[in-house]
Design an enzyme around this catalytic site. Structure first.
Site, short mmCIF file in Angstrom:
data_model
loop_
_atom_site.label_atom_id
_atom_site.label_comp_id
_atom_site.label_asym_id
_atom_site.label_seq_id
_atom_site.Cartn_x
_atom_site.Cartn_y
_atom_site.Cartn_z
N LEU A 1 0.83 -1.20 0.00
CA LEU A 1 0.00 0.00 0.00
C LEU A 1 0.87 1.26 0.00
O LEU A 1 2.06 1.20 0.30
CB LEU A 1 -0.92 -0.04 1.23
N PRO A 2 0.25 2.42 -0.31
CA PRO A 2 1.07 3.63 -0.47
C PRO A 2 1.83 4.08 0.79
O PRO A 2 3.01 4.40 0.70
CB PRO A 2 0.05 4.70 -0.89
N THR B 1 6.42 0.55 1.84
CA THR B 1 7.42 1.36 2.52
C THR B 1 6.67 2.35 3.40
O THR B 1 5.95 3.22 2.89
CB THR B 1 8.28 2.15 1.51
N LYS C 1 15.43 -0.21 5.09
CA LYS C 1 15.01 0.34 3.79
C LYS C 1 15.30 1.84 3.70
O LYS C 1 15.89 2.32 2.73
CB LYS C 1 13.52 0.07 3.59
N LYS D 1 9.73 10.70 -0.84
CA LYS D 1 8.96 10.05 0.24
C LYS D 1 9.92 9.32 1.19
O LYS D 1 9.81 9.45 2.41
CB LYS D 1 7.97 9.05 -0.38
P1 NAD Z 1 0.65 2.45 -6.20
O1 NAD Z 1 0.04 3.75 -5.81
O2 NAD Z 1 0.86 2.16 -7.65
O3 NAD Z 1 -0.23 1.24 -5.60
C1 NAD Z 1 -0.86 1.26 -4.36
C2 NAD Z 1 -2.20 0.54 -4.53
O4 NAD Z 1 -2.85 0.46 -3.25
C3 NAD Z 1 -3.18 1.29 -5.45
O5 NAD Z 1 -3.58 0.42 -6.50
C4 NAD Z 1 -4.35 1.68 -4.53
O6 NAD Z 1 -5.60 1.64 -5.18
C5 NAD Z 1 -4.24 0.59 -3.47
N1 NAD Z 1 -4.90 0.94 -2.22
C6 NAD Z 1 -4.79 2.07 -1.48
N2 NAD Z 1 -5.53 1.98 -0.35
C7 NAD Z 1 -6.14 0.76 -0.40
C8 NAD Z 1 -7.04 0.08 0.46
N3 NAD Z 1 -7.47 0.64 1.59
N4 NAD Z 1 -7.44 -1.15 0.10
C9 NAD Z 1 -7.01 -1.73 -1.03
N5 NAD Z 1 -6.15 -1.13 -1.89
C10 NAD Z 1 -5.72 0.09 -1.58
O7 NAD Z 1 2.02 2.36 -5.39
P2 NAD Z 1 3.28 1.40 -5.72
O8 NAD Z 1 4.23 2.12 -6.63
O9 NAD Z 1 2.78 0.05 -6.06
O10 NAD Z 1 3.98 1.38 -4.28
C11 NAD Z 1 3.47 0.60 -3.21
C12 NAD Z 1 4.45 0.68 -2.05
O11 NAD Z 1 5.74 0.20 -2.50
C13 NAD Z 1 4.69 2.10 -1.55
O12 NAD Z 1 4.78 2.04 -0.15
C14 NAD Z 1 6.00 2.49 -2.20
O13 NAD Z 1 6.73 3.46 -1.46
C15 NAD Z 1 6.74 1.16 -2.24
N6 NAD Z 1 7.76 1.04 -3.28
C16 NAD Z 1 7.51 1.48 -4.55
C17 NAD Z 1 8.50 1.34 -5.52
C18 NAD Z 1 8.25 1.78 -6.95
O14 NAD Z 1 9.22 1.86 -7.72
N7 NAD Z 1 7.02 2.07 -7.34
C19 NAD Z 1 9.74 0.76 -5.19
C20 NAD Z 1 9.95 0.30 -3.90
C21 NAD Z 1 8.94 0.44 -2.93
#
Ligand code: NAD
Length: 291
Positions: free
Chosen positions: A65-66, A94, A169, A244
């Site tokens: 999740l975000p 994260t 991390k 972030k």
């Molecule tokens: P994203 O915004 O693409 O995906 C998050 C998903 O969570 C969305 O599809 C959203 O609809 C869903 N969501 C939010 N609240 C919800 C709820 N209550 N119930 C169900 N679903 C819900 O984000 P991402 O890029 O996939 O990143 C996810 C995590 O991974 C973050 O914490 C980010 O910091 C971490 N991260 C991302 C990357 C990257 O390159 N994108 C790399 C490493 C770590």
């Protein structure tokens, strides 16, 4: 093979859930976003109509999740009251260290096993199943979580007690933010001093200035292995996500009284970058502001 609940099927979670399904698991997937849910269905997951429906009967409950507030809400609204007593709770998002610790304590108070397991590696690694997981939790919880994480990654490392995965991390990404800026500055200065970027790379990449930011992710186009610089800084690790992580590192540093002047400056520089053209660029694009 196990029944797994996967909540949060965005850029990262979509690929991760697909890899679990590819490895033969019965993945019950949920996301608030219908398009993400449809994509997961095409990738072999079974879409659920709510987090609670996904969780019921699952051996492992994985969240991606975000931010901390989303994780805390999903745990409070669905996970804590509907997880099977022997299920392992795995949060791969994260999030801030304090929330990760609070979640771990709340799980323990209910007799549930939980780990924080944030990842290194971006969307490409999530799709390819080559993420690195840094895991916080008891040895027993780590042993329960490891096989599931191994189906989504290339390395699964036990960092310590609950919250230690998030600590590892953000400390890692604080190094990354600072070394990327240092690498960008050095290439910008070398260019102004009349050095050819490729020649400078040939020297620095085998000298003491070498770092991952230089030799795996060079911010100068046409130099080093292919990187977002070769695609005008599109794709890769978005600058807002680096910001972030730096903010999380600064919050954690303040909470324990740690001195992080380089991390703080990196946060300021990324905040300015993201405020401008960096909002949609890879984090190595910060070289544009330093040239
Ligand atoms: P994203 O915004 O693409 O995906 C998050 C998903 O969570 C969305 O599809 C959203 O609809 C869903 N969501 C939010 N609240 C919800 C709820 N209550 N119930 C169900 N679903 C819900 O984000 P991402 O890029 O996939 O990143 C996810 C995590 O991974 C973050 O914490 C980010 O910091 C971490 N991260 C991302 C990357 C990257 O390159 N994108 C790399 C490493 C770590």
């Amino acid at each position: 093979m196990a029944r797994i609940a996967f909540i949060g099927l965005g850029n990262m979670g979509g690929g991760m859930a697909a890899n679990l399904a590819k490895n033969g698991h019965d993945v019950r997937a949920f996301d608030l976003n219908h398009a993400a849910l449809d994509k997961a269905k095409k990738a072999g997951c079974l879409p659920a109509s709510s987090a609670i429906e996904a969780i019921e009967g699952a051996e492992a409950i994985i969240t991606m999740l975000p931010a901390g507030r989303h994780v805390e809400a999903v745990y409070a609204d669905a996970v804590f009251d509907h997880a099977e007593p022997g299920a392992i709770l795995i949060d791969c998002s994260t999030i801030d260290v304090d929330t990760a610790r609070r979640v771990a304590e709340a799980a323990a108070a209910r007799g549930l096993m939980a780990v924080d397991a944030p990842v290194s590696g971006g969307i490409a690694a999530a799709n390819a199943g080559s993420l690195t997981f840094m895991v916080g939790g008891s040895a027993e919880a780590f042993a329960r979580a490891e096989p599931f994480l191994a189906d989504m990654g290339k390395a699964v490392i036990h960092a310590g007690v609950g919250g230690a995965g998030q600590g590892a991390k953000i400390c890692n990404n604080m190094i990354l933010g600072a070394t990327m800026i240092a690498t960008c500055e050095a290439f910008a200065l070398a260019e102004k001093l009349g050095l050819d970027p490729q020649r400078f790379y040939d020297i620095a990449s085998v000298s003491s200035g070498q770092s991952w930011s230089m030799t795996s992710y060079c911010p100068v186009p046409g130099v080093g292995p292919e990187s977002p610089a070769d695609r005008d800084y599109q794709g890769g690790f978005a600058a807002p996500l680096m910001l972030k992580d730096l903010k999380l590192a600064m919050e954690a540093a303040a909470s324990v009284g740690a001195q992080t002047p380089m991390g703080q400056r990196a946060e300021e520089l990324y905040a300015a970058f993201v405020d401008g053209e960096g909002a949609t660029l890879d984090f190595s694009g910060i070289i544009k502001t330093l040239r």
